[in-house]
Design a protein around this motif. Structure first.
Motif, PDB file in Angstrom:
ATOM      1  N   VAL A   1      -1.449 -11.727 -13.365  1.00 11.83           N
ATOM      2  CA  VAL A   1      -0.621 -10.679 -12.683  1.00 11.83           C
ATOM      3  C   VAL A   1       0.451 -10.137 -13.257  1.00 11.83           C
ATOM      4  N   ARG A   2       0.615  -8.622 -13.513  1.00 10.31           N
ATOM      5  CA  ARG A   2       1.748  -8.154 -14.050  1.00 10.31           C
ATOM      6  C   ARG A   2       2.240  -6.952 -12.835  1.00 10.31           C
ATOM      7  N   ARG A   3       3.623  -7.144 -13.116  1.00  8.72           N
ATOM      8  CA  ARG A   3       4.285  -5.983 -12.246  1.00  8.72           C
ATOM      9  C   ARG A   3       5.659  -5.575 -12.976  1.00  8.72           C
ATOM     10  N   SER A   4       6.115  -4.228 -13.065  1.00 12.08           N
ATOM     11  CA  SER A   4       7.341  -3.845 -13.612  1.00 12.08           C
ATOM     12  C   SER A   4       7.983  -3.260 -12.528  1.00 12.08           C
ATOM     13  N   PHE A   5       9.481  -3.274 -12.652  1.00 13.46           N
ATOM     14  CA  PHE A   5      10.128  -2.673 -11.495  1.00 13.46           C
ATOM     15  C   PHE A   5      11.545  -2.464 -12.313  1.00 13.46           C
ATOM     16  N   THR A   6      12.523  -1.902 -11.890  1.00  7.91           N
ATOM     17  CA  THR A   6      14.005  -1.615 -12.296  1.00  7.91           C
ATOM     18  C   THR A   6      15.064  -2.301 -11.264  1.00  7.91           C
TER      19      THR A   6
ATOM     20  N   LEU B   1      17.867 -15.101 -14.130  1.00 13.00           N
ATOM     21  CA  LEU B   1      16.502 -15.450 -14.122  1.00 13.00           C
ATOM     22  C   LEU B   1      16.178 -16.537 -14.893  1.00 13.00           C
ATOM     23  N   ALA B   2      17.231 -16.838 -16.082  1.00  8.84           N
ATOM     24  CA  ALA B   2      17.000 -17.899 -17.000  1.00  8.84           C
ATOM     25  C   ALA B   2      17.291 -19.444 -16.381  1.00  8.84           C
ATOM     26  N   ASP B   3      17.892 -19.461 -14.995  1.00 12.49           N
ATOM     27  CA  ASP B   3      18.282 -20.815 -14.329  1.00 12.49           C
ATOM     28  C   ASP B   3      16.912 -20.360 -13.171  1.00 12.49           C
ATOM     29  N   PHE B   4      15.898 -21.216 -13.433  1.00  9.28           N
ATOM     30  CA  PHE B   4      14.527 -21.202 -12.855  1.00  9.28           C
ATOM     31  C   PHE B   4      14.690 -21.671 -11.345  1.00  9.28           C
ATOM     32  N   ALA B   5      16.034 -22.582 -11.206  1.00  7.25           N
ATOM     33  CA  ALA B   5      16.207 -22.907  -9.764  1.00  7.25           C
ATOM     34  C   ALA B   5      16.346 -21.643  -8.854  1.00  7.25           C
ATOM     35  N   ASN B   6      16.648 -20.581  -9.396  1.00  4.83           N
ATOM     36  CA  ASN B   6      17.019 -19.394  -8.534  1.00  4.83           C
ATOM     37  C   ASN B   6      15.576 -18.877  -8.119  1.00  4.83           C
ATOM     38  N   ALA B   7      14.428 -19.318  -8.391  1.00  5.82           N
ATOM     39  CA  ALA B   7      13.162 -18.888  -7.944  1.00  5.82           C
ATOM     40  C   ALA B   7      13.061 -19.216  -6.520  1.00  5.82           C
ATOM     41  N   VAL B   8      13.683 -20.313  -5.835  1.00  4.70           N
ATOM     42  CA  VAL B   8      13.639 -20.295  -4.406  1.00  4.70           C
ATOM     43  C   VAL B   8      13.821 -19.034  -3.734  1.00  4.70           C
ATOM     44  N   ASP B   9      14.836 -18.057  -4.445  1.00  8.49           N
ATOM     45  CA  ASP B   9      15.425 -16.895  -3.763  1.00  8.49           C
ATOM     46  C   ASP B   9      14.505 -15.562  -4.008  1.00  8.49           C
ATOM     47  N   TRP B  10      13.673 -15.600  -5.095  1.00 12.14           N
ATOM     48  CA  TRP B  10      12.874 -14.366  -5.718  1.00 12.14           C
ATOM     49  C   TRP B  10      11.459 -14.776  -5.457  1.00 12.14           C
ATOM     50  N   ASP B  11      10.885 -15.856  -5.920  1.00 14.40           N
ATOM     51  CA  ASP B  11       9.633 -16.237  -5.646  1.00 14.40           C
ATOM     52  C   ASP B  11       9.038 -16.860  -4.454  1.00 14.40           C
ATOM     53  N   PRO B  12       8.294 -15.805  -3.992  1.00 17.83           N
ATOM     54  CA  PRO B  12       7.842 -16.036  -2.503  1.00 17.83           C
ATOM     55  C   PRO B  12       7.245 -17.248  -1.905  1.00 17.83           C
ATOM     56  N   GLY B  13       6.606 -18.109  -3.142  1.00 19.94           N
ATOM     57  CA  GLY B  13       5.864 -19.329  -2.847  1.00 19.94           C
ATOM     58  C   GLY B  13       6.666 -20.433  -3.197  1.00 19.94           C
TER      59      GLY B  13
ATOM     60  N   ILE C   1       6.685 -10.209  -5.108  1.00 21.26           N
ATOM     61  CA  ILE C   1       7.730  -9.999  -6.240  1.00 21.26           C
ATOM     62  C   ILE C   1       8.508  -8.811  -6.417  1.00 21.26           C
ATOM     63  N   THR C   2       7.743  -7.852  -6.385  1.00 23.86           N
ATOM     64  CA  THR C   2       8.629  -6.333  -6.675  1.00 23.86           C
ATOM     65  C   THR C   2       9.513  -6.184  -5.456  1.00 23.86           C
TER      66      THR C   2
ATOM     67  N   ARG D   1      -7.763 -14.829  -7.180  1.00 20.80           N
ATOM     68  CA  ARG D   1      -7.191 -13.714  -7.451  1.00 20.80           C
ATOM     69  C   ARG D   1      -6.352 -12.720  -6.489  1.00 20.80           C
ATOM     70  N   GLY D   2      -6.902 -12.349  -5.475  1.00 24.24           N
ATOM     71  CA  GLY D   2      -6.347 -11.590  -4.430  1.00 24.24           C
ATOM     72  C   GLY D   2      -5.149 -12.091  -3.779  1.00 24.24           C
ATOM     73  N   GLU D   3      -5.251 -13.457  -3.755  1.00 25.72           N
ATOM     74  CA  GLU D   3      -3.881 -14.134  -3.209  1.00 25.72           C
ATOM     75  C   GLU D   3      -2.941 -14.002  -4.289  1.00 25.72           C
ATOM     76  N   PHE D   4      -3.046 -14.246  -5.237  1.00 30.01           N
ATOM     77  CA  PHE D   4      -1.948 -13.770  -6.719  1.00 30.01           C
ATOM     78  C   PHE D   4      -1.619 -12.498  -6.842  1.00 30.01           C
ATOM     79  N   GLU D   5      -2.535 -11.356  -6.496  1.00 32.50           N
ATOM     80  CA  GLU D   5      -2.130 -10.215  -6.702  1.00 32.50           C
ATOM     81  C   GLU D   5      -0.977  -9.878  -5.542  1.00 32.50           C
ATOM     82  N   ARG D   6      -1.476 -10.435  -4.284  1.00 36.44           N
ATOM     83  CA  ARG D   6      -0.596 -10.172  -3.069  1.00 36.44           C
ATOM     84  C   ARG D   6       0.922 -10.928  -3.377  1.00 36.44           C
ATOM     85  N   LEU D   7       0.928 -12.036  -4.120  1.00 42.02           N
ATOM     86  CA  LEU D   7       2.113 -12.672  -4.454  1.00 42.02           C
ATOM     87  C   LEU D   7       3.066 -11.579  -5.339  1.00 42.02           C
ATOM     88  N   GLY D   8       2.136 -11.096  -6.321  1.00 38.90           N
ATOM     89  CA  GLY D   8       2.769 -10.334  -7.343  1.00 38.90           C
ATOM     90  C   GLY D   8       3.313  -8.957  -6.653  1.00 38.90           C
ATOM     91  N   ASP D   9       2.405  -8.674  -5.545  1.00 34.76           N
ATOM     92  CA  ASP D   9       3.350  -7.257  -5.011  1.00 34.76           C
ATOM     93  C   ASP D   9       4.371  -7.760  -4.050  1.00 34.76           C
TER      94      ASP D   9
END
Length: 148
Positions: free
Chosen positions: A4-9, A21-33, A133-134, A123-131
């Protein structure tokens, strides 16, 4: 394999976005899973070799991965998460723009053993998660990273 690839500004300076972003502990805030993500070695600014224990929820089930920061440079971060079922690679490329920082988020999931058979169905579920993330990643960055 699922990719899955997504781009945004985001309207934030590249060095500060990289630090966040280098502190992966922050994924709790930006990664929906992601439900939990705790650093398992070292303190301070994460460098290559830093590791985290990640607990995510996917399709109603909890899964745990051990993540490692494999590459960190001014314009790129690469994390690899592993467990017995899959290897997940999050490759984040950063580019300065007049509006802030362009982020290209590439996620690649390689399933192991019999789990590989699930690729086409997931694949569809990961595409949804990619959306998602944006929306979630920019919001988290804008909340945590100052404008200058």
């Amino acid at each position: 394999m699922v990719h899955v690839r997504r781009s945004f500004t985001v309207p934030r300076p590249l060095p500060a976005v990289n630090d966040y972003l280098a502190d992966f502990a922050n994924a709790v805030d930006w990664d929906p899973g992601t439900r939990e993500c705790d650093r398992t070695n070292g303190t301070g600014t994460p460098a290559e070799g830093a590791t985290w224990h990640n607990v995510s929820e996917f399709r109603g089930r909890s899964t745990e991965l051990e993540y490692r920061l494999d590459h960190r440079s001014e314009d790129r971060l690469t994390f690899t998460g592993t467990n017995k079922t899959a290897t997940s690679t999050d490759d984040i490329t950063l580019r300065p723009t007049s509006e802030g920082t362009e982020i290209t988020y590439d996620a690649t999931i390689r399933f192991h053993g019999l789990a590989r058979l699930a690729d086409p169905f997931l694949r569809g579920e990961f595409e949804r998660l990619g959306d998602e993330i944006t929306r979630t990643m920019p919001k988290a960055i804008e909340s945590a990273v100052p404008l200058s």
